[in-house]
Design a protein around this motif. Sequence first.
Motif, PDB file in Angstrom:
ATOM      1  N   LEU A  10       0.840  -1.192   0.000  1.00 29.61           N
ATOM      2  CA  LEU A  10       0.000   0.000   0.000  1.00 29.61           C
ATOM      3  C   LEU A  10       0.876   1.242   0.000  1.00 29.61           C
ATOM      4  CD1 LEU A  10      -2.633  -1.190   2.593  1.00 29.61           C
ATOM      5  CD2 LEU A  10      -2.947  -0.982   0.132  1.00 29.61           C
ATOM      6  N   THR A  11       0.531   2.171  -0.849  1.00 28.67           N
ATOM      7  CA  THR A  11       1.284   3.423  -0.927  1.00 28.67           C
ATOM      8  C   THR A  11       0.462   4.540  -0.295  1.00 28.67           C
ATOM      9  OG1 THR A  11       0.272   4.073  -2.989  1.00 28.67           O
ATOM     10  CG2 THR A  11       2.235   2.669  -3.141  1.00 28.67           C
ATOM     11  N   ALA A  12       1.095   5.696  -0.193  1.00 31.68           N
ATOM     12  CA  ALA A  12       0.386   6.861   0.363  1.00 31.68           C
ATOM     13  C   ALA A  12      -0.879   7.151  -0.445  1.00 31.68           C
ATOM     14  CB  ALA A  12       1.308   8.065   0.366  1.00 31.68           C
ATOM     15  N   LEU A  16      -4.874   7.408   0.879  1.00 29.80           N
ATOM     16  CA  LEU A  16      -5.402   8.769   0.755  1.00 29.80           C
ATOM     17  C   LEU A  16      -4.588   9.755   1.608  1.00 29.80           C
ATOM     18  CD1 LEU A  16      -9.232   7.914   0.860  1.00 29.80           C
ATOM     19  CD2 LEU A  16      -7.759   8.056  -1.146  1.00 29.80           C
ATOM     20  N   ASP A  17      -3.288   9.742   1.383  1.00 34.60           N
ATOM     21  CA  ASP A  17      -2.363  10.670   2.059  1.00 34.60           C
ATOM     22  C   ASP A  17      -2.460  10.619   3.576  1.00 34.60           C
ATOM     23  OD1 ASP A  17      -1.267  11.800  -0.347  1.00 34.60           O
ATOM     24  OD2 ASP A  17      -3.165  12.867  -0.607  1.00 34.60           O
ATOM     25  N   GLY A  18      -2.706   9.415   4.101  1.00 37.43           N
ATOM     26  CA  GLY A  18      -2.672   9.249   5.548  1.00 37.43           C
ATOM     27  C   GLY A  18      -4.036   9.283   6.227  1.00 37.43           C
ATOM     28  N   LEU A  19      -5.100   9.532   5.457  1.00 38.00           N
ATOM     29  CA  LEU A  19      -6.433   9.493   6.058  1.00 38.00           C
ATOM     30  C   LEU A  19      -6.710   8.098   6.602  1.00 38.00           C
ATOM     31  CD1 LEU A  19      -9.031  11.220   3.676  1.00 38.00           C
ATOM     32  CD2 LEU A  19      -8.324  11.963   5.962  1.00 38.00           C
ATOM     33  N   LEU A  20      -6.291   7.080   5.809  1.00 38.24           N
ATOM     34  CA  LEU A  20      -6.585   5.696   6.175  1.00 38.24           C
ATOM     35  C   LEU A  20      -5.346   5.016   6.713  1.00 38.24           C
ATOM     36  CD1 LEU A  20      -8.571   4.659   2.959  1.00 38.24           C
ATOM     37  CD2 LEU A  20      -9.452   5.706   5.048  1.00 38.24           C
ATOM     38  N   GLU A  34      -9.071   0.589  -2.908  1.00 34.89           N
ATOM     39  CA  GLU A  34      -9.199   0.758  -4.363  1.00 34.89           C
ATOM     40  C   GLU A  34      -9.811   2.093  -4.772  1.00 34.89           C
ATOM     41  OE1 GLU A  34      -9.536  -3.901  -5.790  1.00 34.89           O
ATOM     42  OE2 GLU A  34     -11.129  -2.515  -6.314  1.00 34.89           O
ATOM     43  N   PHE A  35     -10.213   2.887  -3.804  1.00 35.02           N
ATOM     44  CA  PHE A  35     -10.827   4.181  -4.120  1.00 35.02           C
ATOM     45  C   PHE A  35      -9.950   4.950  -5.105  1.00 35.02           C
ATOM     46  CE2 PHE A  35     -11.706   8.671  -3.497  1.00 35.02           C
ATOM     47  CZ  PHE A  35     -13.080   8.725  -3.336  1.00 35.02           C
ATOM     48  N   THR A  36      -8.674   4.973  -4.793  1.00 35.38           N
ATOM     49  CA  THR A  36      -7.726   5.764  -5.568  1.00 35.38           C
ATOM     50  C   THR A  36      -7.590   5.294  -7.016  1.00 35.38           C
ATOM     51  OG1 THR A  36      -5.501   6.657  -5.493  1.00 35.38           O
ATOM     52  CG2 THR A  36      -5.742   4.394  -4.795  1.00 35.38           C
ATOM     53  N   ALA A  37      -7.873   4.013  -7.263  1.00 30.75           N
ATOM     54  CA  ALA A  37      -7.743   3.486  -8.622  1.00 30.75           C
ATOM     55  C   ALA A  37      -8.866   3.980  -9.534  1.00 30.75           C
ATOM     56  CB  ALA A  37      -7.738   1.960  -8.597  1.00 30.75           C
ATOM     57  N   TYR A  38      -9.948   4.451  -8.939  1.00 30.35           N
ATOM     58  CA  TYR A  38     -11.111   4.861  -9.737  1.00 30.35           C
ATOM     59  C   TYR A  38     -11.376   6.358  -9.676  1.00 30.35           C
ATOM     60  CZ  TYR A  38     -12.097  -0.046 -10.299  1.00 30.35           C
ATOM     61  OH  TYR A  38     -11.994  -1.361 -10.649  1.00 30.35           O
ATOM     62  N   HIS A  39     -10.564   7.052  -8.927  1.00 28.99           N
ATOM     63  CA  HIS A  39     -10.810   8.490  -8.766  1.00 28.99           C
ATOM     64  C   HIS A  39      -9.592   9.308  -9.163  1.00 28.99           C
ATOM     65  CE1 HIS A  39     -14.042   6.824  -6.278  1.00 28.99           C
ATOM     66  NE2 HIS A  39     -14.662   7.969  -6.477  1.00 28.99           N
ATOM     67  N   GLN A  40      -9.857  10.538  -9.570  1.00 28.70           N
ATOM     68  CA  GLN A  40      -8.762  11.475  -9.839  1.00 28.70           C
ATOM     69  C   GLN A  40      -7.984  11.692  -8.554  1.00 28.70           C
ATOM     70  OE1 GLN A  40     -10.064  15.312 -11.121  1.00 28.70           O
ATOM     71  NE2 GLN A  40     -11.229  14.517 -12.841  1.00 28.70           N
ATOM     72  N   LYS A  41      -6.711  11.969  -8.700  1.00 30.92           N
ATOM     73  CA  LYS A  41      -5.931  12.263  -7.495  1.00 30.92           C
ATOM     74  C   LYS A  41      -6.458  13.552  -6.877  1.00 30.92           C
ATOM     75  CE  LYS A  41      -1.343  12.515  -5.572  1.00 30.92           C
ATOM     76  NZ  LYS A  41      -1.863  12.091  -4.266  1.00 30.92           N
ATOM     77  N   SER A  42      -6.636  13.517  -5.561  1.00 31.27           N
ATOM     78  CA  SER A  42      -7.201  14.673  -4.888  1.00 31.27           C
ATOM     79  C   SER A  42      -6.204  15.816  -4.845  1.00 31.27           C
ATOM     80  CB  SER A  42      -7.598  14.294  -3.461  1.00 31.27           C
ATOM     81  OG  SER A  42      -8.083  15.432  -2.800  1.00 31.27           O
ATOM     82  N   SER A  43      -6.719  17.019  -5.023  1.00 31.32           N
ATOM     83  CA  SER A  43      -5.826  18.187  -4.905  1.00 31.32           C
ATOM     84  C   SER A  43      -5.768  18.667  -3.453  1.00 31.32           C
ATOM     85  CB  SER A  43      -6.316  19.303  -5.821  1.00 31.32           C
ATOM     86  OG  SER A  43      -7.658  19.584  -5.530  1.00 31.32           O
TER      87      SER A  43
END
Length: 498
Positions: A10-12, A16-20, A34-43
Motif C-alpha cells: 500500500l502506498t500513500a 489517501l495521504d494518511g487518512l486511512l 481501491e478508491f484511488t484506482a477509480y478516482h482522480q488524485k485529490s488536490s
Amino acid sequence: LFFRDAQVNLTADHLLDGLLTADFSYRSCRSRYEFTAYHQKSSHKPSPYLIAKLRKQEALQKRCGPGTAAYKKALRRLESGSGGAATDIDECRYLVNISFRGLGNRMLAVTSAFLYAVLTERVLLVHWGNNGGGAGLFCEPFPSATWTLPRAAAGNKRYSPLGNLDEYNEGSENSLGNILQSGGAVVSDAAGGNVSWSWAPPRRRPPAYVYLHLAGGYGFHDKLFFCGAQQRLLGEVPWLLMRTDGYFVPGLFLTPPFAGELDAMFPEKDAAFHHLGRYLFHPSNAVWRAVTRYHRANLAGAGRRVGVQIRVFQEKQPPQQVLDQLLSCVRRDKLLPPENETTNDAVLVTSLSSWYGERIRAEYGGRVAGGVHQPSNEGEQRWGDGAHDARALAEMYLLSTCDLLVTTGFSTFGYVAGGLAGLRPWVMARPSPWEEWTEAQAKAAATTEPACRRAISVEPCFHSPSYYDCAAGKDVELDKVRPYIWRCVDVSWGIQLV
Ligand code: GDP
C-alpha cells in the motif's frame, strides 16, 4: 487491476495521504484501498493534525466500543438511570446517531455526528434505523471496533432504558430544547455564558442521557446546541443521542469552543467533507463489485466522464422542463460537445426515471463516443429496501468517479457524489422540496434563474443553520460572520464552507 492478493504494497495514494491506515485486510473491504484506482488524485491533502485526531478517535472507539468492559460499564450505568458527571477519568462517553431519511441524508448526518464526536471525545455509534441497513452497505471504518449500535441498546424498552430510538423527536422529554425550557438546566449569569444542570436538586447532576434534536424545522432551544455554554453542559452527560438528517459541520465551525480545533484540523475548510467522507465511507465488497464492474464496462475507456444527477422533488414538475433545464445548462456552459462535433466523453446519468437517460442519449448519443449510460431507474424512493439502497450508494460512487458533474440543487445525493469526488459541480436550481409545484414557480425559474450555477465549493450545504449568535443574544447574517462561510448557491437560507 493491480491487486491480486492480500500481499499488496500500500502506498500513500492508496491510503489517501494518511487518512486511512492499513489496519484492514484488503479482502475484507476492497473499496478501502481501491478508491484511488477509480478516482482522480485529490488536490487536497489532509492536515497532520486531522490525521492525528483520526488516529486518536480510532483508539477511543477501540477502547470504549461495543464488546469492551468500558462499554458494558457505561451501558449498566445507563440502565440504572444514574446521571452525574463522568468522574472516573477512564469513563467513556458516547454519541448515538439516529439515522433517518434517504441515504445521502444519512451519510451527511453520520459525517457531522462523527466530527462532533471527535471534537468532544465521544465514541460514535450509529443506529442505522429500522428503515434501511447502513450496516450491510458500508465496511467498518474503525479498526477492531464496530460503529453500529448493538441491538441491546437500540431495541425496545425491555432491553434498553433509551426505548425505541426511532421514536425520538422534538417532543421528547430528554431533548436539549425541552430540558432548557422546563428548567432542567439554569442560566446562572446575565450574559448566558454560564449554564448548569438543575437536575435533582440540591445536587446539580447532569442526566444520564440527553437527546439532541437537530433536524430541519427544529426550535430555538434545540438550536442552542450551537452555543458554547450549552456545549459545556453537554460535555458532562455520558450518553448523547442525536437525530439529524443533514450536514451541520458549518454550524460546528460557528460554535465557539470548536472553532480553534476545527481551524487546526482543516486549514482548507472547503475539504472537510471530502476528507471525512473518504475516511468514513467504504462501500461493502458487494456494493463495490457493482461499482467497479459498471465502471469497467461503461466508463473506464472514455477520455472524460461527465456525470449528470437528475433529482425531481415535485412530482408535478413536468419532466420536459427538467430536461430542458439540463440541456440549457449543458449548452450554455459547453459541458458536452455541440452539434456536429464528437468527443471521447462518456455520460453517466443517474435518476429514478429511465426517461432522462433515454432523452439524453437521443440528444447526445451520437456525439459522445463513450456513450450515455444510466445504471438504474428505480421509479421511486423506497424505504427499508437494502438492494435499493445499495444501488443508490453504487451510483453516488460512480458519479464521484466522473471528471465533471452536473447535479440537482437541494439534493444530498448530489452533495455526497461531489464531495467524494472533490469536484465543484454545476448545480441545477430547484424550488424547495417542501413547496408545492406551481406553474408560477416554473415560469419564475425559467426567466430569472440561470439553468445552473457552478457550486462555490466542494462542500455540502447545511440546510438548517441556527442564525442565533449566542454571545450577542440575537440573530445574525451567517454569511458575514466568518470569511469561509457563504450562502449556498442552491438553498438561499443554507450555509456552506468555502
Ligand atoms: P435527496 O433526497 O436527493 O437529498 O437524497 P437522499 O439520498 O437522501 O434520498 C434520495 C433517495 O432516493 C436515495 O437515497 C435513493 O434511495 C433514491 N434515489 C434518488 N435518486 C436516485 C438515483 O439517481 N439513483 C438511485 N439508484 N436512487 C436514487
